[in-house]
Design an enzyme around this catalytic site. Structure first.
Site, mmCIF file in Angstrom:
data_model
loop_
_atom_site.group_PDB
_atom_site.id
_atom_site.type_symbol
_atom_site.label_atom_id
_atom_site.label_comp_id
_atom_site.label_asym_id
_atom_site.label_seq_id
_atom_site.Cartn_x
_atom_site.Cartn_y
_atom_site.Cartn_z
ATOM 1 N N LYS A 66 8.151 -62.951 26.876
ATOM 2 C CA LYS A 66 7.913 -61.524 26.368
ATOM 3 C C LYS A 66 6.216 -61.676 26.369
ATOM 4 C CE LYS A 66 8.272 -58.061 22.622
ATOM 5 N NZ LYS A 66 8.882 -57.890 21.244
ATOM 6 N N SER A 141 11.298 -53.317 21.158
ATOM 7 C CA SER A 141 10.375 -53.337 22.014
ATOM 8 C C SER A 141 10.239 -54.123 23.168
ATOM 9 C CB SER A 141 8.757 -53.645 21.393
ATOM 10 O OG SER A 141 9.112 -55.165 20.555
ATOM 11 N N SER A 165 13.468 -55.440 17.454
ATOM 12 C CA SER A 165 13.065 -55.404 18.833
ATOM 13 C C SER A 165 13.816 -56.450 19.770
ATOM 14 C CB SER A 165 11.599 -55.832 18.890
ATOM 15 O OG SER A 165 10.741 -54.678 18.730
HETATM 16 N N1 GLN Z 1 11.630 -50.548 16.731
HETATM 17 C C1 GLN Z 1 10.854 -51.056 15.612
HETATM 18 C C2 GLN Z 1 9.474 -50.450 15.353
HETATM 19 O O1 GLN Z 1 9.183 -49.716 16.197
HETATM 20 C C3 GLN Z 1 10.888 -52.436 15.685
HETATM 21 C C4 GLN Z 1 9.807 -53.114 16.615
HETATM 22 C C5 GLN Z 1 9.752 -54.559 16.564
HETATM 23 O O2 GLN Z 1 10.980 -55.295 16.131
HETATM 24 N N2 GLN Z 1 8.930 -55.089 17.018
HETATM 25 O O3 GLN Z 1 8.855 -51.014 14.582
#
Ligand code: GLN
Length: 459
Positions: A66, A141, A165
């Site tokens: 990532k 994400s 994410s």
């Molecule tokens: N979707 C969640 C957010 O927007 C989690 C993001 C993540 O885990 N990095 O905060």
């Protein structure tokens, strides 16, 4: 993994992975491909094997990273314009551990800029497409990592999970995705989102691979003082009898096909002699509200370092120092990054701190206690990962609240620091993957991954 069985050469594995990565270019999975360096590393490993030298547990295994893990290979951009041109002088501890065992990074994967989002649409490089339907989102994400594994480009990929994410994109693409107990894997060298909930984890195709990666990546790190002692060891395996399901996550707000998948997994467990218990966890309904106060507060603080002086992009349109800061940040952040910086500074400001941040911190304690209570009444929980399968590209990206609601079932784990494993649980009639998550008490990671084999699809 087809690893050190030595039947396939490392060069062959890496070449195949890179070929596939290029073939699937239209999915927009990678922000960088490591063609030359990856092949060179593969050659070195093959040479070692030919010479009878000892090689690591992941020797020659291609993986995707990532793009919020620091390493000198390629720019680390976190899919944000403001980090464009930033080459890291350091390597994340997790990356160091994987590479020490011989894993080979073939590319960096796309994400919502700074990991803010649930669809990978907030990326400066544009969205990654879902592995099962190109008109749908990959989830986020860590969308790029999930799709890289789902399309079989790599054996595994790294992810970060601050509020879902890893688990949500895993479930949108039909692969395993694990968020460990907070502190299990070092965060050193990972672009910080919200330091009190950020976790490093993985995407794999099997629980066995997940177990192997966890056993390599976990452990205390002097460079991250929140890391726990090395508890990911065999001795902690405990007998599992009771699985809990959460009443509020099994009602009309959840897609009917996901509920059916949950029901069928419960039946499968019952047929194997496990007891299913339904639990009320009323504090969880406040988790999303608390998360979207605590996380932006930490985001605002963590993103303050990007000022055009130290990293990556610098605006050319700057007449003085204040202008340099303002223009760089204005041009370099995505709208969702700015939204979180504003919310974060607002909830931390002197007039509103008590009303928002402090209250959210108290709710967080209630959530921690709610999980502790739940695990007195069952060994693990089984819940949906998200209220729906992969949604259409563009459907929620202009409606932040709709996007935040995606995280309804994932964020409470991060607030409580407990581990969660997203497992594939079939497909909808339309052919979209369905995911469920197994949740355990803190430090039950190894047990949780082992137990997930009980839920594996019949082959
Ligand atoms: N979707 C969640 C957010 O927007 C989690 C993001 C993540 O885990 N990095 O905060």
């Amino acid at each position: 993994m087809k690893i050190a069985n030595k039947k396939v050469s490392a060069v062959r594995l890496v070449k195949d992975a890179l070929k596939k990565a290029h073939e699937f270019e239209d999915y927009n999975i990678f922000t960088f491909l490591n063609d030359e360096a990856a092949l060179k590393k593969a050659e070195e490993i093959d040479k070692k094997i030919a010479n009878g030298e000892k090689v690591g547990k992941l020797a020659g295994v291609p993986y995707a990273l990532k793009d919020n893990f620091l390493s000198p290979e390629g720019e680390t951009t976190a899919s944000a314009h403001i980090l464009q041109g930033f080459s890291s002088p350091i390597t994340a501890t997790a990356v160091e551990k994987l590479e020490k065992e011989g894993a080979i990074m073939i590319g960096r994967t796309n994400l919502d800029a700074f990991a803010h989002g649930s669809s990978t649409e907030n990326s400066y490089f544009g969205p990654t497409l879902n592995s099962h339907d190109k008109k749908r989102v990959a989830g986020g994400s860590s969308g790029g990592s999930a799709v890289a594994v789902a399309l079989d480009i790599v054996e595994f990929a790294t992810g970060t999970d601050t509020g879902g994410s890893i688990r949500q994109p895993a479930s949108f693409n039909g692969v395993y995705g694990f968020k460990p107990t907070y502190g299990c894997i070092s965060r050193y060298g990972v672009v910080a989102m919200a330091s009190s909930t950020d976790c490093v984890g993985f995407f794999t195709k099997t629980p066995e691979d997940m177990n192997l990666l966890m056993s390599i990546a976990n452990g205390k790190d002097a460079k991250d003082l929140t890391t726990l002692d090395d508890y990911y060891v065999d001795s902690k395996i405990k007998e599992i009898k009771k699985i809990g399901i959460v009443k509020d996550f099994n009602n009309n707000s959840v897609d009917a096909e996901i509920r059916k998948a949950l029901e069928s997994k419960c039946k499968l467990l019952e047929s194997k002699g496990y007891e299913i218990v339904e639990l009320e966890m009323p504090a969880l309904k406040y988790a999303l509200a608390a998360y979207y106060i605590i996380v932006p507060a930490e985001v605002a603080s963590n993103l303050s370092r990007y000022d055009g002086v130290r990293y990556g992009y610098r605006s050319e349109d700057s007449k003085n120092l204040d202008g340099l800061y303002a223009n760089t940040r204005e041009e370099g952040f995505m709208p969702e990054n700015k939204r979180r910086i504003m919310i974060g500074n607002f909830v931390l400001s002197s007039g509103f701190y008590d009303a928002y941040f402090l209250k959210a911190a108290k709710v967080r304690t209630l959530i921690v206690k709610e999980y502790e209570k739940a695990f007195q009444n069952c060994d693990f929980l089984l819940t949906p990962v998200s209220p729906n399968p992969a949604f259409k590209l563009g459907e929620k990206v202009n409606d932040p609240v709709a996007m935040y609601l995606e995280d309804l079932m994932s964020v409470s784990l991060n607030l409580a620091g407990v581990p969660g494993l997203a497992i594939p649980a079939g497909e909808t009639k339309e052919g979209l993957p369905i995911g469920l998550q197994l949740v355990g008490p803190r430090r039950s990671d190894k047990n949780l991954i082992q137990f997930s084999k009980e839920l594996e699809e019949e082959k």
